[in-house]
Design a protein around this motif. Structure first.
Motif, PDB file in Angstrom:
ATOM      1  N   GLU A  16     -28.491  24.140  13.475  1.00  0.00           N
ATOM      2  CA  GLU A  16     -28.728  22.646  13.911  1.00  0.00           C
ATOM      3  C   GLU A  16     -27.703  21.910  13.878  1.00  0.00           C
ATOM      4  N   GLU A  17     -26.747  22.003  13.031  1.00  0.00           N
ATOM      5  CA  GLU A  17     -25.351  21.368  12.856  1.00  0.00           C
ATOM      6  C   GLU A  17     -24.579  21.469  14.099  1.00  0.00           C
ATOM      7  N   VAL A  18     -24.910  22.369  14.917  1.00  0.00           N
ATOM      8  CA  VAL A  18     -24.058  22.777  16.148  1.00  0.00           C
ATOM      9  C   VAL A  18     -24.630  22.007  17.451  1.00  0.00           C
ATOM     10  N   ALA A  19     -25.991  22.113  17.478  1.00  0.00           N
ATOM     11  CA  ALA A  19     -26.795  21.581  18.671  1.00  0.00           C
ATOM     12  C   ALA A  19     -26.443  19.939  18.779  1.00  0.00           C
ATOM     13  N   GLY A  20     -26.085  19.807  20.055  1.00  0.00           N
ATOM     14  CA  GLY A  20     -26.114  18.316  20.347  1.00  0.00           C
ATOM     15  C   GLY A  20     -24.919  17.408  19.683  1.00  0.00           C
ATOM     16  N   GLY A 240     -17.511  36.871  31.335  1.00  0.00           N
ATOM     17  CA  GLY A 240     -17.747  37.648  30.049  1.00  0.00           C
ATOM     18  C   GLY A 240     -17.923  37.084  28.717  1.00  0.00           C
ATOM     19  N   GLN A 241     -17.631  35.562  28.909  1.00  0.00           N
ATOM     20  CA  GLN A 241     -17.689  34.805  27.754  1.00  0.00           C
ATOM     21  C   GLN A 241     -19.201  34.293  27.098  1.00  0.00           C
ATOM     22  N   ALA A 242     -20.147  35.106  27.230  1.00  0.00           N
ATOM     23  CA  ALA A 242     -21.414  34.580  27.202  1.00  0.00           C
ATOM     24  C   ALA A 242     -21.712  33.675  25.801  1.00  0.00           C
ATOM     25  N   LEU A 248     -21.001  26.385  23.491  1.00  0.00           N
ATOM     26  CA  LEU A 248     -20.452  25.027  24.401  1.00  0.00           C
ATOM     27  C   LEU A 248     -21.903  24.368  24.896  1.00  0.00           C
ATOM     28  N   ALA A 249     -22.871  24.971  25.514  1.00  0.00           N
ATOM     29  CA  ALA A 249     -23.978  24.680  25.824  1.00  0.00           C
ATOM     30  C   ALA A 249     -24.970  23.816  25.000  1.00  0.00           C
ATOM     31  N   GLY A 253     -26.258  19.873  23.541  1.00  0.00           N
ATOM     32  CA  GLY A 253     -27.904  19.804  23.734  1.00  0.00           C
ATOM     33  C   GLY A 253     -28.407  20.494  25.026  1.00  0.00           C
ATOM     34  N   LEU A 254     -27.719  21.270  25.782  1.00  0.00           N
ATOM     35  CA  LEU A 254     -28.284  21.898  26.765  1.00  0.00           C
ATOM     36  C   LEU A 254     -28.931  23.131  26.543  1.00  0.00           C
ATOM     37  N   GLU A 255     -30.068  23.516  27.094  1.00  0.00           N
ATOM     38  CA  GLU A 255     -30.780  24.957  27.219  1.00  0.00           C
ATOM     39  C   GLU A 255     -29.873  25.803  27.967  1.00  0.00           C
TER      40      GLU A 255
END
Length: 460
Positions: A16-20, A240-242, A248-249, A253-255
């Motif tokens: 959660e601390e990563v998202a958005g 190849g950097q999935a 990053l997405a 806050g991106l899906e």
């Protein structure tokens, strides 16, 4: 984090601390205003070309030697070609970008205009086939509105202008109002130039502003940060950097999805609105094609109005329709876009039925009832196009809005064949009532099944 029907998104697999935690670069108020002005001009010019065919159809019918029924059939066949072109634009917008997409659609308008002016008349099937093929390029110009909806939806999300962030529907409505402005321009120029110069000159006039806009958009318009990030994420996945792309997405806050944009819009959480909105567009375009595109023919053949008087009437009617966009954009911000669309289209169907009745026979009553019908027919598109942009995440927003918008062409085709057949069997007025007015009302009923944006959860 879950979408509207409970399907986990890739963002939900990260802490959660990563998202958005990261914000998109913002658009200044000046950049936002420039984007709105160029989008309005682009849509107005695209509609100018699109509307010229319906406005000039009576004059072209005489030049090409068509009967009224043949002219309606030609218009329907053009819709078939337009659909093929329009359906191909959506995935392109999610690959090329919003700015280049706008250049592509306006450039297509310029090509369609100049080639239309060069079509020879009185060559029978050759002339008819050339008309259908060339006017089908209008599918590019028609798709411009969906590009606008995608672009401005993303711009308003990151603008520094607080008013535009909070009242997105109202400000977008001023841009989408390019539809009646384009038809108003077509009617006004036809009134002034048709008799002295002929219909071909009007198409050449339409070419000039389209070419100028392609150049200006290419030099002045900024791409949205949402698309730029999506483009970067695609490049990272190809390299190849999935894992890095997913992180990053999530930080923005991106899906994240490995599915194609086309598969995404028919996936869980998005499928219902894709289907419902598509059906609503199909049925509503029974009315759009009859009352907006073929307005001069309806006034002439259903109400017995002289062609020159019809042009005057349509100038007044379309001027009022522009404020229909502003009203419905404002109303959508307050009572919800879905509710606004439902009310507007139902009222429009009733108004057009009244206009077509024998009780409405004086010019004043014809103008008033027609204007009310068009006000509530086209105005809700300010709500529905922005609503469509809100229904989809950034990675499939262009595809979703353009594919649904392209459903207008199956609507034109189906409605066109029904209208042509019924007009041949009875009269133009009867066909306009049972296909156009009833179709408009039913499209409002269909919108009752759409899912409100509040129930669709995604980011970007």
């Amino acid at each position: 984090m879950r979408d509207g029907e409970g399907t986990p998104s890739a963002v939900g697999h990260l802490p959660e601390e990563v998202a958005g935690t990261r914000r998109f670069p913002s658009f200044t108020a000046r950049e936002t205003n420039l984007a709105m002005v160029l989008a309005l001009l682009a849509w107005t010019v695209a509609v100018f070309d699109y509307g010229l065919f319906g406005t000039l159809l009576p004059a072209m019918t005489e030049d090409f030697g068509w009967t009224p029924e043949q002219s309606y059939l030609i218009n329907t066949l053009i819709a078939v070609g337009t659909a093929v072109v329009a359906f191909g634009v959506g995935p392109v917008i999610d690959r090329l970008g919003r700015r280049r997409g706008m250049m592509l659609t306006i450039g297509g308008t310029a090509v369609a205009s100049v080639l239309t002016a060069l079509i020879p008349a009185r060559l029978g099937l050759v002339s008819n086939a050339a008309m259908v093929a060339i006017r089908s390029l209008g599918g590019l110009g028609f798709s411009e509105q969906s590009v606008n909806a995608t672009y401005l939806n993303e711009v308003f999300s990151v603008t520094e202008d607080r008013r535009k962030r909070e009242r997105r529907g109202f400000y977008y409505a001023w841009v989408q109002g390019g539809w009646p402005l384009g038809f108003l321009l077509a009617s006004a120029l036809a009134l002034v130039l048709l008799e002295p110069l002929g219909w071909r000159a009007l198409y050449l006039v339409a070419t000039v502003p389209a070419l100028v806009l392609v150049v200006v958009i290419g030099r002045k318009l900024r791409e949205t940060p949402q698309f730029e990030l999506q483009h970067r994420l695609q490049q990272m996945r190809r390299a190849g950097q999935a894992a890095e792309a997913s992180t990053l997405a999530a930080e923005h806050g991106l899906e994240v999805s490995e599915e194609s944009p086309l598969a995404r819009i028919f996936g869980p959480g998005l499928r219902r609105n894709t289907v419902v909105l598509s059906l609503a567009w199909i049925v509503n375009f029974f009315g759009i094609n009859i009352f907006s595109v073929l307005g001069s023919s309806i006034l002439a053949n259903a109400k017995g109005v002289e062609l020159s008087a019809a042009f005057w009437m349509l100038v007044i009617i379309n001027l009022g329709a522009y404020f229909g966009y502003v009203f419905h954009g404002w109303l959508g911000d307050r009572i919800g876009r879905k509710r606004t669309i439902v009310i507007g289209w139902m009222v429009s169907g009733v108004a057009f039925a009244a206009m077509l009745s024998p009780l409405v026979s004086t010019p004043a009553l014809i103008v008033v009832t027609y204007a009310v019908g068009l006000f509530f027919l086209v105005g809700p598109y300010a709500a529905i196009l922005f609503y469509m942009g809100e229904c989809y995440p950034a990675d499939c927003r262009g595809t979703g809005t353009v594919i649904i918008g392209a459903m207008s062409q199956p609507g034109t085709i189906i409605g066109g064949f029904l209208f042509t057949a019924l007009a041949a069997a009875s009269s133009t007025g009867t066909a306009a009532l049972w296909v156009g007015a009833l179709g408009t009302f039913l499209s409002g009923v269909l919108m009752l099944w759409a899912k409100p944006v509040a129930e669709i959860r995604h980011q970007g």
